[in-house]
Every structure is written in structure tokens, then in C-alpha cells.
Design a protein around this motif. Sequence first.
Motif, PDB file in Angstrom:
ATOM      1  N   GLN A   6      66.558  87.623 -56.572  1.00  0.00           N
ATOM      2  CA  GLN A   6      66.289  87.719 -57.999  1.00  0.00           C
ATOM      3  C   GLN A   6      66.588  86.413 -58.725  1.00  0.00           C
ATOM      4  OE1 GLN A   6      68.309  91.019 -59.786  1.00  0.00           O
ATOM      5  NE2 GLN A   6      67.404  90.724 -61.805  1.00  0.00           N
ATOM      6  N   HIS A  15      68.906  94.159 -65.147  1.00  0.00           N
ATOM      7  CA  HIS A  15      68.892  95.375 -64.334  1.00  0.00           C
ATOM      8  C   HIS A  15      69.224  96.638 -65.116  1.00  0.00           C
ATOM      9  CE1 HIS A  15      73.351  95.132 -63.927  1.00  0.00           C
ATOM     10  NE2 HIS A  15      73.116  93.834 -63.945  1.00  0.00           N
ATOM     11  N   THR A  43      63.775  91.073 -63.374  1.00  0.00           N
ATOM     12  CA  THR A  43      64.326  92.427 -63.402  1.00  0.00           C
ATOM     13  C   THR A  43      64.210  93.091 -62.040  1.00  0.00           C
ATOM     14  OG1 THR A  43      64.108  94.626 -64.419  1.00  0.00           O
ATOM     15  CG2 THR A  43      62.105  93.288 -64.298  1.00  0.00           C
ATOM     16  N   CYS A  44      65.260  93.787 -61.647  1.00  0.00           N
ATOM     17  CA  CYS A  44      65.256  94.445 -60.336  1.00  0.00           C
ATOM     18  C   CYS A  44      65.587  95.923 -60.420  1.00  0.00           C
ATOM     19  CB  CYS A  44      66.249  93.771 -59.392  1.00  0.00           C
ATOM     20  SG  CYS A  44      67.977  94.163 -59.764  1.00  0.00           S
TER      21      CYS A  44
END
Length: 445
Positions: free
Chosen positions: A213, A317, A338-339
Motif C-alpha cells: 500500500q 483503511h 486504500t486497502c
Amino acid sequence: MNEILDAILAPDTTSADFAALKIPESYRAVTVHKDEAEMFAGLSTKEKDPRKSLHVEDVAAPELGPGEALVAVMASSVNYNSVWTSIFEPVSTFGFLERYGRLSPLTKRHDLPYHVIGSDLAGVVLRTGPGVNAWGPGDEVVAHCLSVELESSDGHNDTMLDPEQRIWGFETNFGGLAEIALVKSNQLMPKPKHLSWEEAAAPGLVNSTAYRQLVSQNGAGMKQGDNVLIWGASGGLGSYATQFALAGGANPICVVSSDKKAEICRAMGAEAIIDRNAEDYRFWKDEHDQDPKEWKRFGKRIRELTGGEDVDIVFEHPGRETFGASVYVTRKGGTIVTCASTSGYNHQYDNRYLWMSLKRIVGSHFANYREAWEANRLIAKGKIHPTLSKTYTLEETSQAAYDVHRNLHQGKVGVLALAPEEGMGVRDEEMRAKHLDAINRFRNI
């Protein structure tokens, strides 16, 4: 299982000795049950209790297939995907297992009325299937959680793009919260020698996720001097993002929710810290409307900490609760990566601040094998450290999941599987001594 544990604990057990061990017909594992998938129907997310849905029980040992390995699990850890599995959100994982089971006669093994969960492990290889050459019985390993088939061309530049990409222990069965786990051999990596079993098991999923990320060119491609806003900077993901930012010459702006969590960030070496609760940021006026004035107040606070600069990268997140603010505070030409969406999947933001300022939103999901390997290599070299704060037994996994669900934890929480006690499995005491304070940082606060 006692014979397996004795072999692991003995100092002179050879690879041939491990290969000669009998694989037990069953083993203890943490599971959810298919017939209980509706047990929390009608309850809010916060009301759903993992202690009611997670079971510790004997399950049958799976058949070993080509390219696979059976690993004796010494320790594992709890991730948010384990919490999601336990509360059957956003969907029951049994749908994943059913779809995987339709892929081939071999994957049919995964479609069971129970799901052995868990996406981390540290342990010892017991058996390898046909076609496995890089690993053998007795190897001490950790596992990353990417499961791929790689029969499509799509995944050969980046295995995360494989159409059959899945997260082991979440979208597949036979996960790491158990005494034995089934993995593909290309999930295995060397166990860092200076860490105990539970310390080595803790980083896997979150460390690799944060690496892709933030550091990888598949994510934000962080460089020296970048200002990086990190939400939940003392948590499972954020604690690794904070370390990567510091190690890479960037400037982390750590967002936390308490003074205790701020103290953890300071102990890691961060200086720019925002306690969002103490400063009472309320990005939503009500359930439907955000408050741009709060975005502006937040951006002003960031610039006070950076000498007047906006952030180059936002490490996102939480999702719905914070995303509008994240898009707003990013500098012109910056990146929001964004994960996850732990506070909600439906993100809302003002697109004017994105398109007119040439910002980018990048989606990032776990990591490919190379990225996971590099992230683990940094752990093994003592450049990045585990953020283990507390360890539970296998029987206490439901309480561990409850604590993570209620955000009662710091960093990562570990789970002992076959390991009879904490602190075992260290092979390089000299290196450990050099990094002991950093290894214990989250335990000591």
C-alpha cells in the motif's frame, strides 16, 4: 500432535525425522459453522460477538495436493478478516468456500460445513506435495496469505491480479488458527531467526499489506521526504505503515484515538501526532451529511505539524468515516491509497477536490509474493519490527477476536497454537538482543 511438538522442540531433529512423522487424522482448529451463519441476523455490527460464533474443535486433516504443504502451526494471529469471518460480515465466508470448491475436484476439499480460519502462521513444514522443490520437512517458515492458481495470463505481472486470487484462511479453508495448516508452497517464507514463534507470526498479513500500500509502486510509491497521513497509526496496519514511513525517510502524521496510542507512535519515533478524540474531530454532521468545516480544521492541524505542507499520501483503511477528509487534505497531485473499509464500505467525498487537484485514489489489496517476501526480509533484517502486544492461547481465540472487534487491542494480538508457551523458537539470540526494545515496544506500553 505430541510427537510432532516433541520433534520441533528437540534440538537435533533432522528433515528425514520430520518426513517420517505420521500426520494425525485430526487436529484442533478455530472454526465457524455454516449452520450458524444467520446467528447474528438483525443485530448491529457492534452487537455481534465472536465469542458466540468461534469454536475450537477437532477437524479432519486435509488431503495434500500438488504444490502444497502441510505446516505444523506453532503460532498465529488475529486479523480483521478473522473478525469479519466470525460475525459473518459483510457476507458469510461459506459463499467463498462454495465457489472455490466448484473450481476443481481438488479445491472441493475446501467446501465444508465448517471453516478453519486464520491468515497468519509461524511453524514447521511437515509434508510437501508433488512439485514442491524449494521447501521440505523441518523448514521453519512463516506464511503470507495470498492464494493464487496462476492459470490465467492476468496474474503474471502481478499475482494479485490473478482472477483466482484468494486470501488464505478467509476465502479458503484450512487456515492458520489451528495446529496444522494447509498452504500453497508459494505462500512460504523463511521465519525470521531472531523472533519467537508468536512474534514471527504477527506481521505477515498486515506487514505485507502496508508494504504494498505504501512502499510498492503498485501502491503509493512512497519516497523520501513525503508527508504521509496514517489513520490508526498504532493499530495492526498503521503500526507497520508508521515504521515503513520512518525507515523510508518520510514524515508520518499519525492519527490515533487516545494518548496511550499516541505514546506508542512516539516510541516508534514519530513526532507529528493527532489525537482525533482529544481534538474532537467530527467529520459527519449526521448519518447522511459530512462537515467540510471539520475537513478544513483537520487540514489546518496537519499543516501546523508539517510546517505548512499538505500530505503527499494518505494511508487509508477506516473507509466511510474518514474518506471525505482524506481526499480533502491530500495535496494537489497527491495519492489516497486504500486497502479496507473498517467503518463502512460506501465512501463519500467531494469529487471537486479530487479531479480539480489531480489527486489519485489507488486501491490496494494485500500483496503479491515478491512484495510479501520483501516485507518479511525487512523483518528478518531487523529494519521493521513486530508490533505484538498480547498473546492468547488457541482456546482463547474467540476472546482475542472480540478484543480486536471492539478495538481493545494495540498493534497485533498473537495466538499460540502448538507452542506451549511464549518466547520459544528464537534461533539468533545475538541479533535479538540488538533489537529487544523494539521487539517488545508494544508489549511494554
